[in-house]
Motif scaffolding. Structure first.
Motif, PDB file in Angstrom:
ATOM      1  N   ASP A 156      51.666  11.262  26.525  1.00 12.57           N
ATOM      2  CA  ASP A 156      51.839  11.830  27.856  1.00 12.57           C
ATOM      3  C   ASP A 156      53.265  11.517  28.288  1.00 12.57           C
ATOM      4  N   THR A 157      54.117  12.530  28.365  1.00 13.16           N
ATOM      5  CA  THR A 157      55.530  12.290  28.659  1.00 13.16           C
ATOM      6  C   THR A 157      55.906  12.826  30.032  1.00 13.16           C
ATOM      7  N   ARG A 158      56.977  12.276  30.557  1.00 10.24           N
ATOM      8  CA  ARG A 158      57.495  12.768  31.832  1.00 10.24           C
ATOM      9  C   ARG A 158      59.000  12.538  31.878  1.00 10.24           C
ATOM     10  N   VAL A 159      59.658  13.278  32.760  1.00  8.54           N
ATOM     11  CA  VAL A 159      61.088  13.083  32.984  1.00  8.54           C
ATOM     12  C   VAL A 159      61.360  13.289  34.473  1.00  8.54           C
ATOM     13  N   ARG A 160      62.148  12.382  35.044  1.00  2.00           N
ATOM     14  CA  ARG A 160      62.492  12.462  36.466  1.00  2.00           C
ATOM     15  C   ARG A 160      63.987  12.684  36.618  1.00  2.00           C
ATOM     16  N   TYR A 161      64.347  13.726  37.319  1.00  2.00           N
ATOM     17  CA  TYR A 161      65.733  13.998  37.679  1.00  2.00           C
ATOM     18  C   TYR A 161      65.911  13.641  39.149  1.00  2.00           C
ATOM     19  N   ALA A 162      66.871  12.773  39.432  1.00  2.00           N
ATOM     20  CA  ALA A 162      67.132  12.358  40.808  1.00  2.00           C
ATOM     21  C   ALA A 162      68.631  12.423  41.068  1.00  2.00           C
ATOM     22  N   LEU A 163      69.026  13.092  42.126  1.00  2.00           N
ATOM     23  CA  LEU A 163      70.440  13.175  42.468  1.00  2.00           C
ATOM     24  C   LEU A 163      70.948  11.815  42.945  1.00  2.00           C
ATOM     25  N   ARG A 164      72.195  11.524  42.612  1.00  2.00           N
ATOM     26  CA  ARG A 164      72.892  10.364  43.140  1.00  2.00           C
ATOM     27  C   ARG A 164      74.159  10.887  43.812  1.00  2.00           C
ATOM     28  N   PRO A 165      74.825  10.117  44.653  1.00  2.00           N
ATOM     29  CA  PRO A 165      75.966  10.637  45.409  1.00  2.00           C
ATOM     30  C   PRO A 165      77.079  11.208  44.542  1.00  2.00           C
ATOM     31  N   ASP A 166      77.185  10.744  43.283  1.00  2.00           N
ATOM     32  CA  ASP A 166      78.254  11.217  42.409  1.00  2.00           C
ATOM     33  C   ASP A 166      77.723  11.949  41.176  1.00  2.00           C
ATOM     34  N   GLY A 167      76.419  12.297  41.168  1.00  2.00           N
ATOM     35  CA  GLY A 167      75.901  12.984  39.990  1.00  2.00           C
ATOM     36  C   GLY A 167      74.399  12.953  39.891  1.00  2.00           C
ATOM     37  N   LEU A 168      73.893  12.456  38.743  1.00  2.00           N
ATOM     38  CA  LEU A 168      72.478  12.611  38.430  1.00  2.00           C
ATOM     39  C   LEU A 168      71.966  11.403  37.653  1.00  2.00           C
ATOM     40  N   ALA A 169      70.750  10.961  37.981  1.00  2.00           N
ATOM     41  CA  ALA A 169      70.057   9.932  37.215  1.00  2.00           C
ATOM     42  C   ALA A 169      68.826  10.559  36.577  1.00  2.00           C
ATOM     43  N   VAL A 170      68.619  10.303  35.279  1.00  2.00           N
ATOM     44  CA  VAL A 170      67.512  10.897  34.533  1.00  2.00           C
ATOM     45  C   VAL A 170      66.690   9.771  33.909  1.00  2.00           C
ATOM     46  N   THR A 171      65.386   9.784  34.158  1.00  2.00           N
ATOM     47  CA  THR A 171      64.489   8.751  33.620  1.00  2.00           C
ATOM     48  C   THR A 171      63.377   9.410  32.825  1.00  2.00           C
ATOM     49  N   HIS A 172      63.236   8.998  31.561  1.00  2.00           N
ATOM     50  CA  HIS A 172      62.195   9.498  30.670  1.00  2.00           C
ATOM     51  C   HIS A 172      61.100   8.453  30.555  1.00  2.00           C
ATOM     52  N   GLY A 173      59.844   8.884  30.648  1.00  2.00           N
ATOM     53  CA  GLY A 173      58.728   7.969  30.513  1.00  2.00           C
ATOM     54  C   GLY A 173      57.704   8.504  29.531  1.00  2.00           C
ATOM     55  N   VAL A 174      56.891   7.598  28.971  1.00  2.00           N
ATOM     56  CA  VAL A 174      55.865   7.994  28.013  1.00  2.00           C
ATOM     57  C   VAL A 174      54.686   7.035  28.119  1.00  2.00           C
ATOM     58  N   LEU A 175      53.481   7.577  27.937  1.00  2.00           N
ATOM     59  CA  LEU A 175      52.237   6.810  27.858  1.00  2.00           C
ATOM     60  C   LEU A 175      51.520   7.232  26.581  1.00  2.00           C
ATOM     61  N   ASN A 176      51.169   6.271  25.764  1.00  2.00           N
ATOM     62  CA  ASN A 176      50.441   6.572  24.530  1.00  2.00           C
ATOM     63  C   ASN A 176      48.947   6.669  24.832  1.00  2.00           C
ATOM     64  N   ARG A 177      48.402   7.873  24.790  1.00  2.00           N
ATOM     65  CA  ARG A 177      46.974   8.092  25.012  1.00  2.00           C
ATOM     66  C   ARG A 177      46.199   8.151  23.691  1.00  2.00           C
ATOM     67  N   SER A 178      46.867   7.843  22.593  1.00  2.00           N
ATOM     68  CA  SER A 178      46.205   7.820  21.292  1.00  2.00           C
ATOM     69  C   SER A 178      45.377   6.547  21.131  1.00  2.00           C
ATOM     70  N   GLU A 179      44.557   6.550  20.088  1.00  2.00           N
ATOM     71  CA  GLU A 179      43.805   5.354  19.734  1.00  2.00           C
ATOM     72  C   GLU A 179      44.511   4.568  18.640  1.00  2.00           C
ATOM     73  N   ARG A 180      45.758   4.952  18.329  1.00  2.00           N
ATOM     74  CA  ARG A 180      46.536   4.236  17.327  1.00  2.00           C
ATOM     75  C   ARG A 180      47.962   4.098  17.831  1.00  2.00           C
ATOM     76  N   THR A 181      48.698   3.160  17.265  1.00  2.00           N
ATOM     77  CA  THR A 181      50.088   2.939  17.654  1.00  2.00           C
ATOM     78  C   THR A 181      50.940   4.143  17.273  1.00  2.00           C
ATOM     79  N   ALA A 182      51.824   4.551  18.178  1.00  2.00           N
ATOM     80  CA  ALA A 182      52.603   5.778  17.994  1.00  2.00           C
ATOM     81  C   ALA A 182      54.098   5.502  18.167  1.00  2.00           C
TER      82      ALA A 182
END
Length: 311
Positions: A127-153
């Motif tokens: 389960d992935t996500r990405v957040r784009y947030a403006l900053r006064p001089d540009g952009l901050a980007v944060t990528h997140g992930v949750l492993n919903r599998s039953e095994r290590t990924a």
């Protein structure tokens, strides 16, 4: 009410705060454009066509290439679909044609999410996500992930921004990249060796004019200076910086001469932050191994500095 338009890259989401404006497309969570005080910081993605040469894409669950689309998991060979058929590789992950869902949205930030389901060569559910947030001089980007599998990924992430400094000709800009190594590649763009850049034409730490570069090259040992892994500087001193944290140890620099811009093909420069190098599913370098239910997060950004005296 926040208005949105439908484009070839899905719903176009406009973010604005002060003099900063970004547009995000839901397909591939693409960064369609970024301007600061009216100055273009990235190459814009047209509304009527897919992103040219990967412009602005999110690259997950791996950036760059997997040789032959093949890798081994617990002794079993995994065969990914070959998404770069001319070179026989799997390239840039599994979501570059996926339409993300808008999870949260404000005037100056948006979070998009997409599932990576089990498929050819990929027996995991992320389960992935990405957040784009403006900053006064540009952009901050944060990528997140949750492993919903039953095994290590495994998981890695990258992005594919093409940078510019307003209307300054690309060939006149100087590119600085704080990287200590570069990856030698074969004729299919897969890594075969890693070399120190010191004393070679690949040493960009002192700044090199973009017009002199002809690169489609991965770099390692990226060591940001004042938070910036790379800097694109115009003759008047205005600059755009690629911000990377300590967990982004790699970057790709691509300087195509056939990038489409306003109906004309010409020079462009992509500086791509990556948490892992090319063919990481085989080498294991830079991969985060997520236990079932585990999460991870990685961030990068863009910062614009105007010419001295222009503000």
């Amino acid at each position: 009410m926040l208005e949105s338009a439908i484009t070839a890259t899905g719903v176009a989401i406009a973010l604005e705060s002060g003099g900063v404006r970004a547009e995000i497309g839901t397909v591939a969570a693409v960064l369609r454009s970024l301007t600061v005080d009216g100055t273009a910081v990235t190459e814009p993605v047209p509304a009527t066509a897919p992103p040219p040469q990967g412009c602005g894409l999110v690259l997950v669950p791996w950036p760059n290439r997997v040789r032959d689309g093949r890798w081994t998991l617990d002794g079993a060979v995994q065969q990914l679909d070959l998404t770069e058929p001319a070179r026989g590789n799997a390239i840039h992950g599994l979501l570059r044609n996926t339409d993300y869902t808008v999870l949260e949205r404000t005037a100056d930030a948006v979070t998009l999410g997409a599932l990576i389901p089990p498929q050819h060569g990929w027996p995991f559910l992320l389960d992935t996500r990405v957040r784009y947030a403006l900053r006064p001089d540009g952009l901050a980007v944060t990528h997140g992930v949750l492993n919903r599998s039953e095994r290590t990924a495994p998981w890695a992430v990258g992005a594919h921004p093409y940078l510019r400094v307003g209307a300054h000709p690309i060939e006149e800009l100087a590119l600085t990249l704080h990287a200590g190594t570069r990856f030698e590649a074969d004729d299919r763009m897969n890594p075969v060796a890693e070399h120190p850049v010191a004393g070679t034409p690949f040493d960009l730490r002192g700044g090199v004019r973009v017009g002199e570069l002809d690169l489609d090259t991965a770099f390692g040992a990226v060591r940001p200076v004042d938070g910036a892994a790379a800097r694109l500087t115009a003759p008047d001193g205005a600059a755009v910086e690629l911000l990377q944290g300590p967990d982004w140890g790699y970057a790709q620099v691509f300087t195509p001469r056939i990038f489409p811009r306003d109906g004309v093909r010409g020079l462009a420069v992509a500086v791509e932050p990556m948490t892992a190098p090319p063919d990481a599913l085989n080498s294991g370098r830079g991969l985060v191994w997520l236990a079932p239910g585990a999460r991870a997060e990685r961030s990068w950004g863009l910062r614009y500095t105007p010419a001295s005296g222009s503000r």
